[in-house]
Write an enzyme that holds these catalytic residues in place. Structure first.
Site, mmCIF file in Angstrom:
data_model
loop_
_atom_site.group_PDB
_atom_site.id
_atom_site.type_symbol
_atom_site.label_atom_id
_atom_site.label_comp_id
_atom_site.label_asym_id
_atom_site.label_seq_id
_atom_site.Cartn_x
_atom_site.Cartn_y
_atom_site.Cartn_z
ATOM 1 N N GLU A 1 68.541 49.135 34.138
ATOM 2 C CA GLU A 1 68.179 50.063 35.203
ATOM 3 C C GLU A 1 66.690 50.380 35.147
ATOM 4 O O GLU A 1 66.151 50.608 34.060
ATOM 5 C CB GLU A 1 68.976 51.375 35.052
ATOM 6 C CG GLU A 1 70.467 51.163 34.852
ATOM 7 C CD GLU A 1 71.183 52.424 34.380
ATOM 8 O OE1 GLU A 1 70.545 53.503 34.384
ATOM 9 O OE2 GLU A 1 72.366 52.317 33.999
ATOM 10 N N LYS B 1 63.508 52.547 34.927
ATOM 11 C CA LYS B 1 63.288 53.897 34.391
ATOM 12 C C LYS B 1 62.314 54.633 35.303
ATOM 13 O O LYS B 1 61.105 54.432 35.230
ATOM 14 C CB LYS B 1 62.743 53.830 32.966
ATOM 15 C CG LYS B 1 62.623 55.179 32.285
ATOM 16 C CD LYS B 1 62.138 55.023 30.853
ATOM 17 C CE LYS B 1 62.083 56.376 30.164
ATOM 18 N NZ LYS B 1 61.139 57.299 30.823
#
Length: 831
Positions: A114, A116
């Protein structure tokens, strides 16, 4: 009575507006024109104004309209918002994956990769599908209640979609400011003469912490969800990817860039792709987060300190700029560490003006060969702390000389020394050094130490410089008069202004005494001469006449609040007190371990360093640092002074029975770190004598005849030839005997009254903090958990307990009030 048609129409409008929000912000598929949305919102607003009973907390009209707050209240996170460990290189990521594969036995485990986001972490709490509270991350345990501001974000649903959500749901995510919106806002701000935002991250954080929600509503904030906190038992997940899918279904925006990848190679490939498109994204990211997808694997991996072992943040290389080194100065920290700092020609790095950068230590300066006048490349490490990374030697000016560590502290003049093999130079002045005293006091009053609110850095500097406070114990002697003098002098920009303001509080001869003080410190009251640079400090150091403070002319509430905060801090827990002392290498985790193992300040302050190695995860270096601190008479005096001035440890308890195995003679020999004395050899030696002093009397021949190897026997006898070592051995044995006498019996250790029981605490306790209560219960064998379930043994309910009490009633969980808790703890203490 509300007519039926308006009620039906309001319900219809709310439903259509919430559906439009979901399609616009989550699915990125607008279903209606903006004009239609605005028209329906105005119609609903008019209906709710005409019929106030129609307004509901989840109505789209409630995103703006709350009254201005005076301060944010604290919110204790039911499930802590953990921080992540960072990786700055590929090998660190490979090691992260290797640890997981070794632990779980999987060759290519799945990870959620994912982006950040560079924003502000928040927690959203929903009950029965309705948004009821939002809080900032804060320190991970306690955050600030920013519910009213979060309601203004259109990307945060007020009511959840679908009907599959759990009764209680905590959603974790990031509030951020999209880059195009940030730039558009700053363009308008410049045109209107407003203050511009430094960067999107600061813009998001500052906007969310506005006391007026109307201001937050004007800022272009957005939100992405990335995980969950507390969830009731009516929903269960097996994978992190399932959590993200459910969050999307319930109406939360989740980054479309999230991918499920397998093994280290795919992790690094994802990182490279995101690094390539980083500058084209509509929001700032400073790295990639990798999370093990399998939740059972997450539980097996567990945590270390405040970070999970199943997740890591792979940071991007920080943004870099070139600038010039104008000077190299030394900063002295609370433990005396002398850190070189480069003063730089101001330069913009990652949206922030950088004027100084850490050089870490003298060895780093030598490696880089940084010199005054050099052109250097500066980056913000982790996009936060500026550091010098490279010197452009081709641009070095003629005559630039190599830098060397000064031999004297720039603050107190004490010698700067470095222990053999250490990277850090330290000022030897210890608490005689004002710089160390200031940092020690700042640490002592910090939130996670003694938690004295209202004592800022500037105030601490003035109190120390003016010799009002010499050490932490002096804080408990501060008076209202001293604090008001401080405010009067610091508010006066000139001596003339001080005299003018002082007339409201002192007259006649006493006013003339104040004039004489100013003359004594070199002030020319005619106004013609130069004002001495440190006149304020010199005036504060002087013997002042008595003042009759006119409370209408000077603010006193802040000083009264500060004195009250200092007074409250007199009651504290052992782990907070130990952390507050600021011992080298002793952070919160180590302080908690010390408090849990030994339980009593009176014990800890008398122990020699080897006994600190009995505590799990404390090695030789940390143990020696603690022992060195406790062996210093000045530090013992500081503890005595604190106790004398009313500081009390509220959770004193006997040492834990788990120490017993660490207090055998064989263990003591291991803890002493004697060369050649291995664990096996220590067991062999322990069979030769019952105590360390008696073992010290054993001759070399005796040891050899007993089968001890020549190298080990020689090493032991040589070690005991030192008078200092003999003294240490005797002290160690004595303290060991004292500890053993205070340990619970073996039978009691195995029959702790709360062994195997899960306990939940909720609400505010009057007699002790929840933190202290949890520690006491843990000492009796309890496991403290954050949420109520069928497995909960009992719930301790204080004032304002909230929803946990309702759930405990519903599940027929035993409920203890504070009186029952105190009676139980008292019964155990009596035993």
């Amino acid at each position: 009575m509300i007519p039926l048609d308006p009620a039906q129409r309001a319900a219809e409008l709310r439903c259509r507006l919430q559906e439009a929000n979901y399609h616009y912000h989550v699915l990125d598929q607008p279903r209606i024109p903006d004009a239609d949305y605005d028209r329906m919102l105005r119609e609903l607003d008019a209906l709710e104004a005409a019929y106030p009973d129609l307004a509901t907390p989840d109505s789209p009209t409630q995103r703006v309209g709350h009254t201005i707050a005076t301060a944010f209240s604290e919110v204790r996170h039911t499930v802590p918002m953990l921080s992540l460990n960072n990786a700055f290189s590929d090998p660190e990521v490979l090691e992260f994956v290797r640890r997981i594969t070794a632990c779980l036995g999987e060759t290519a485990p799945g990870f959620s990769a994912e982006p950040k986001l560079d924003g502000l972490a928040i927690s959203l709490r929903y009950q029965n599908g309705i948004f009821i509270q939002g809080a900032t991350r804060g320190d991970g345990v306690t955050g600030e209640d920013v519910t009213a501001n979060l309601r203004t974000l259109p990307t945060i649903p007020q009511r959840l979609q679908s009907d599959t959500w759990p009764t209680v749901l905590e959603v974790r995510g990031e509030v951020y400011m999209p880059r195009p919106d940030f730039e558009a806002y700053n363009t308008q701000a410049r045109l209107r003469g407003w203050k511009v935002l430094a960067n999107p991250r600061n813009g998001a954080a500052g906007s969310l912490r506005q006391l007026d929600p109307h201001i937050t509503a004007q800022r272009p904030l957005s939100f992405y969800a990335y995980g969950i906190g507390e969830v009731t038992d009516d929903v269960s997940f097996h994978r992190h990817s399932e959590i993200l899918a459910s969050l999307r279904a319930w109406g939360f925006p989740v980054s479309p860039l999230v991918e499920l990848v397998y093994g280290s190679e795919e992790l690094l490939n994802y990182y490279r792709r995101m690094e390539t498109i980083r500058d084209t994204l509509p929001f700032d990211i400073d790295g990639i987060v990798y999370k093990l997808d399998d939740l059972s694997g997450q539980r097996e991996m567990g945590f270390v300190a405040r970070a999970p072992r199943w997740a890591i943040a792979h940071k991007f290389p920080a943004q870099e700029q070139t600038t010039t080194v104008e000077a190299i100065e030394i900063q002295i920290g609370r433990t005396g560490a002398a850190t070189p700092v480069a003063r730089l020609t101001p330069v913009q790095v990652a949206g922030v003006t950088v004027t100084s950068a850490t050089l870490h230590n003298a060895d780093q300066i030598a490696r880089l060969d940084v010199r005054i006048g050099d052109t250097v490349i500066v980056r913000r490490a982790g996009d936060v702390i500026p550091e010098v990374v490279t010197v452009i030697t081709d641009s070095r000016p003629l005559g630039a000389t190599a830098w060397s560590m000064p031999m004297a502290c720039p603050v107190c003049g004490s010698e700067i020394v470095r222990e053999t093999g250490a990277a850090v130079w330290r000022c030897s002045g210890e608490l005689a050094c004002p710089a160390q005293r200031k940092e020690a006091i700042r640490h002592f009053v910090s939130r996670r130490a003694m938690d004295v609110e209202g004592l800022g850095v500037k105030c601490i500097e003035l109190l120390v410089d003016a010799a009002v406070v010499h050490g932490v114990a002096d804080l408990y002697h501060l008076s209202l008069d001293q604090l008001l003098r401080l405010r009067l002098v610091t508010n006066a920009q000139t001596p003339t202004m001080l005299l003018r303001e002082a007339r409201d509080h002192v007259t006649g001869m006493r006013y003339q005494q104040l004039e004489e003080i100013l003359r004594t410190v070199g002030v020319d009251l005619s106004g013609e001469g130069d004002v001495p640079k440190h006149w304020q400090i010199d005036v504060l150091r002087a013997q002042w006449p008595d003042f009759d403070w006119n409370h209408k002319k000077i603010a006193t509430k802040w000083a009264q609040n500060l004195i009250a905060a200092i007074d409250r801090s007199r009651q504290t827990t052992l782990e907070r007190f130990l952390f507050a002392l600021g011992m080298t290498h002793v952070g919160e985790t180590t302080a908690k371990a010390l408090a849990h193992s030994f339980g009593d300040l009176a014990i800890i302050r008398q122990l020699p360093w080897p006994l600190f190695k009995c505590v799990p995860d404390i090695g030789g270096e940390v143990a020696r640092a603690i022992g060195h601190f406790m062996d210093q008479p000045a530090n013992q005096q500081a503890i005595d002074d604190l106790v004398e001035r009313g500081v009390r440890i509220t959770d004193t308890h006997p040492p834990t029975s788990t120490l017993r195995d660490q207090l055998t003679l064989a263990s003591l020999l291991e803890h002493l770190d004697i060369p050649k004395i291995t664990p096996l050899r220590a067991v062999q030696l322990a069979a030769l004598a019952p105590t360390l002093p008696l073992l010290a009397e054993a001759a070399l021949d005796t040891l050899l005849q007993a089968g001890v190897s020549q190298p080990a026997a020689q090493s032991l006898t040589e070690w005991f030839q030192s008078p200092d070592n003999i003294s240490l051995a005797r002290r160690l044995q004595h303290c060991c005997d004292v500890l053993l006498a205070q340990l619970p019996s073996a039978d009691r250790a195995h029959t702790a009254p709360l062994n195997g029981q899960s306990v939940v605490l909720t609400g505010k306790l009057a007699s002790l903090t929840r933190e202290a209560a949890a520690t006491r219960l843990e000492m009796l064998g309890a496991k403290i958990v954050g949420s109520v379930s069928k497995k909960t043994s009992f719930l301790v309910a204080g004032e304002d307990p909230g929803s946990k009490l309702d759930k405990a009633h519903a599940l027929h969980v035993d409920i203890w009030d504070e009186a029952r808790l105190l009676a139980f703890l008292g019964q155990y203490s009596a035993q």
